[in-house]
Design a protein around this motif. Sequence first.
Motif, PDB file in Angstrom:
ATOM      1  N   LYS A 235       0.839  -1.218   0.000  1.00 25.25           N
ATOM      2  CA  LYS A 235       0.000   0.000   0.000  1.00 25.25           C
ATOM      3  C   LYS A 235       0.867   1.259   0.000  1.00 25.25           C
ATOM      4  O   LYS A 235       0.649   2.173  -0.789  1.00 25.25           O
ATOM      5  CB  LYS A 235      -0.913   0.011   1.237  1.00 25.25           C
ATOM      6  CG  LYS A 235      -1.881  -1.143   1.295  1.00 25.25           C
ATOM      7  CD  LYS A 235      -2.730  -1.117   2.553  1.00 25.25           C
ATOM      8  CE  LYS A 235      -1.945  -1.336   3.836  1.00 25.25           C
ATOM      9  NZ  LYS A 235      -1.245  -2.625   3.913  1.00 25.25           N
ATOM     10  N   SER A 236       1.844   1.279   0.916  1.00 24.14           N
ATOM     11  CA  SER A 236       2.690   2.480   1.009  1.00 24.14           C
ATOM     12  C   SER A 236       3.530   2.621  -0.252  1.00 24.14           C
ATOM     13  O   SER A 236       3.782   3.740  -0.715  1.00 24.14           O
ATOM     14  CB  SER A 236       3.581   2.402   2.242  1.00 24.14           C
ATOM     15  OG  SER A 236       2.781   2.284   3.396  1.00 24.14           O
ATOM     16  N   SER A 237       3.943   1.492  -0.826  1.00 19.17           N
ATOM     17  CA  SER A 237       4.732   1.553  -2.060  1.00 19.17           C
ATOM     18  C   SER A 237       3.895   2.153  -3.190  1.00 19.17           C
ATOM     19  O   SER A 237       4.402   2.907  -4.028  1.00 19.17           O
ATOM     20  CB  SER A 237       5.188   0.148  -2.473  1.00 19.17           C
ATOM     21  OG  SER A 237       5.893  -0.454  -1.417  1.00 19.17           O
ATOM     22  N   THR A 256       4.102  -2.045   9.048  1.00 17.80           N
ATOM     23  CA  THR A 256       5.000  -0.877   9.031  1.00 17.80           C
ATOM     24  C   THR A 256       4.213   0.421   9.210  1.00 17.80           C
ATOM     25  O   THR A 256       4.574   1.273  10.013  1.00 17.80           O
ATOM     26  CB  THR A 256       5.777  -0.823   7.698  1.00 17.80           C
ATOM     27  OG1 THR A 256       6.550  -2.006   7.592  1.00 17.80           O
ATOM     28  CG2 THR A 256       6.689   0.389   7.635  1.00 17.80           C
ATOM     29  N   THR A 257       3.133   0.572   8.446  1.00 19.15           N
ATOM     30  CA  THR A 257       2.337   1.807   8.545  1.00 19.15           C
ATOM     31  C   THR A 257       1.344   1.653   9.687  1.00 19.15           C
ATOM     32  O   THR A 257       0.577   0.682   9.717  1.00 19.15           O
ATOM     33  CB  THR A 257       1.569   2.064   7.238  1.00 19.15           C
ATOM     34  OG1 THR A 257       2.489   2.028   6.167  1.00 19.15           O
ATOM     35  CG2 THR A 257       0.863   3.406   7.269  1.00 19.15           C
ATOM     36  N   ARG A 258       1.398   2.605  10.618  1.00 24.51           N
ATOM     37  CA  ARG A 258       0.495   2.472  11.777  1.00 24.51           C
ATOM     38  C   ARG A 258      -0.468   3.630  11.886  1.00 24.51           C
ATOM     39  O   ARG A 258      -1.503   3.525  12.518  1.00 24.51           O
ATOM     40  CB  ARG A 258       1.317   2.368  13.040  1.00 24.51           C
ATOM     41  CG  ARG A 258       2.049   1.047  13.011  1.00 24.51           C
ATOM     42  CD  ARG A 258       2.944   0.852  14.153  1.00 24.51           C
ATOM     43  NE  ARG A 258       3.400  -0.518  14.172  1.00 24.51           N
ATOM     44  CZ  ARG A 258       4.120  -1.027  15.141  1.00 24.51           C
ATOM     45  NH1 ARG A 258       4.450  -0.287  16.171  1.00 24.51           N
ATOM     46  NH2 ARG A 258       4.502  -2.280  15.090  1.00 24.51           N
ATOM     47  N   ILE A 275      -4.822   8.567   0.752  1.00 26.84           N
ATOM     48  CA  ILE A 275      -4.714   8.284   2.190  1.00 26.84           C
ATOM     49  C   ILE A 275      -4.198   6.866   2.375  1.00 26.84           C
ATOM     50  O   ILE A 275      -4.902   5.895   2.074  1.00 26.84           O
ATOM     51  CB  ILE A 275      -6.098   8.464   2.852  1.00 26.84           C
ATOM     52  CG1 ILE A 275      -6.551   9.927   2.660  1.00 26.84           C
ATOM     53  CG2 ILE A 275      -6.030   8.122   4.333  1.00 26.84           C
ATOM     54  CD1 ILE A 275      -8.013  10.159   2.880  1.00 26.84           C
ATOM     55  N   ASP A 276      -2.961   6.745   2.814  1.00 22.65           N
ATOM     56  CA  ASP A 276      -2.371   5.430   3.075  1.00 22.65           C
ATOM     57  C   ASP A 276      -2.717   5.052   4.513  1.00 22.65           C
ATOM     58  O   ASP A 276      -2.672   5.890   5.417  1.00 22.65           O
ATOM     59  CB  ASP A 276      -0.846   5.521   2.886  1.00 22.65           C
ATOM     60  CG  ASP A 276      -0.159   4.175   3.109  1.00 22.65           C
ATOM     61  OD1 ASP A 276      -0.830   3.128   2.967  1.00 22.65           O
ATOM     62  OD2 ASP A 276       1.056   4.192   3.422  1.00 22.65           O
ATOM     63  N   THR A 277      -3.073   3.778   4.710  1.00 27.77           N
ATOM     64  CA  THR A 277      -3.564   3.365   6.034  1.00 27.77           C
ATOM     65  C   THR A 277      -2.810   2.121   6.506  1.00 27.77           C
ATOM     66  O   THR A 277      -2.109   1.460   5.730  1.00 27.77           O
ATOM     67  CB  THR A 277      -5.068   3.021   5.952  1.00 27.77           C
ATOM     68  OG1 THR A 277      -5.237   1.998   4.972  1.00 27.77           O
ATOM     69  CG2 THR A 277      -5.892   4.224   5.576  1.00 27.77           C
TER      70      THR A 277
HETATM   71 MG   LIG Z   1       2.437   0.715   4.682  1.00 25.54          MG
END
Ligand SMILES: [Mg+2]
Length: 460
Positions: A235-237, A256-258, A275-277
């Motif tokens: 997702k973040s990528s 990793t993403t919190r 919006i990254d979650t």
């Molecule tokens: Mg992430």
Amino acid sequence: MQHHDTITAIATPVGAGGIGIIRLSGPAACRIVAKFFKSKNFNPEALRSHSLYFGTIIDPQDGSDLDEALISYMQAPRSYTGEDVVEINCHSGIVLLEKILRMTIDAGARLAGAGEFTRRGFLNGRMDLTQAEAVIDVIEAKSEIGLKIASRQLTGKLAQRIDHLYDSLLSITAEVEAAIDFPEDDILAAASSTLAVQIQAVREAAGRLIATFHDGCLYASGVQAVITGKPNVGKSSILNALLGDERAIVTAIPGTTRDIIQETMTIGGMPIHLIDTAGLDNSDQEIEVAGMERARVKIEHADIVLLVLDASLPLDQADHAVAGLLAHKNFIAVMNKTDLPSAWGPEKLASLLPSAGTVAVSAMNHTGIEQLKQAIAHMVGAHGGISPSDILIANARHRSALEKTREALGQAAAGLLCERAPELVSIDLHAALAALGEITGRTTAEDILDVIFSRFCIGK
Ligand SMILES: [Mg+2]
Ligand SMILES: Nc1nc2c(ncn2[C@@H]2O[C@H](COP(=O)(O)OP(=O)(O)OP(=O)(O)O)[C@@H](O)[C@H]2O)c(=O)[nH]1
């Protein structure tokens, strides 16, 4: 309406910068500034309008030089507020600006309220209400098209269209009211069907403006696009690949993403708030649970959702659980990691998410990212632009007034066709006129003006 007091405020953003501006408006503006501004040419009783004066600001406490400044003077009524306006252009340091602001207050000015300069401009007839509202929309525009919509409103294009409808309605109303004044001539019976057609035309024009509201809002405020999926699917990528920037931390460790990461980009002219979650799974780690809760709330409020799936691993229960949250959402399934051998194909996806639009990407290799942008543009209806003659409304107040207009006109037209008394038809026509007048400020109540101008900053 002329105000008797003179208002003052810092008009530029707070912080260090090349130039800061303190703006004054009101009858004493020149005299107030003359108390601490020294320049050979600056005589407050004989200033030339629309001129600049160079000189020195003197500290009244000890008579020392404080700063060099340029003073601009715009004489009433040819100014933003319609009153005498003086702007002090000095260096922009917050201590300096606040000191000069204090000096203007000590010399007789009053600190302006939010939007008070613009409100005075409106009350003094320098602009109508749609133009006043557009000032803030221009300042806050989030995309080029949003800016274009606001700029057209600022130049009075929306007001012209509303005024045109208003004038048409006024002449229709005059004809209906002639029937009240001269009942014996039976004017209305002869003209009622023609008048009903004319009313219908105004009603349709109001309806066409109402229909622009959806696009107008999206172009002005943007679309909330939430990126979701189970942990570690990329997702973040994908956020980073869409932005073309390493905004979010990416690691091989799931979870990793919190917290929520939000960035805005423009796709097809429309602002998209990406919006990254946190990845959703059944972790019981307190911090991950909190992140997942935030992610769920974001999904609920999303305009569109990007559901990210890892194409290199079999779909599992966690993917199904996330997909289950999207039943009533507009979403795009994003098959990520397609640079790796695939563990499943589109047929599997159909069983997970019948009727989902799918885009295959590799966030790592940046393949498929353009297609993903196109899919987003398609889903949000971004047309890539608006034509020069388009006037879009993006303000709920305008829409609600146009809806009141349309409803009242529907009743007026029906009243004419069923030969209702002209007095009753006239009441409906006046309701329509009042609603139209609310948009441009002909008939807007004071408390509504308070709400409108409270959106502004002090100094505007
Ligand atoms: Mg992430
Ligand atoms: N081969 C390959 N690896 C990828 C791709 N996209 C992401 N990854 C890797 O997958 C891992 C997870 O990536 P992230 O972007 O952190 O995934 P995430 O979904 O944000 O993960 P969480 O925040 O933990 O939920 C990292 O090691 C990435 O390098 C891709 O397209 N191909």
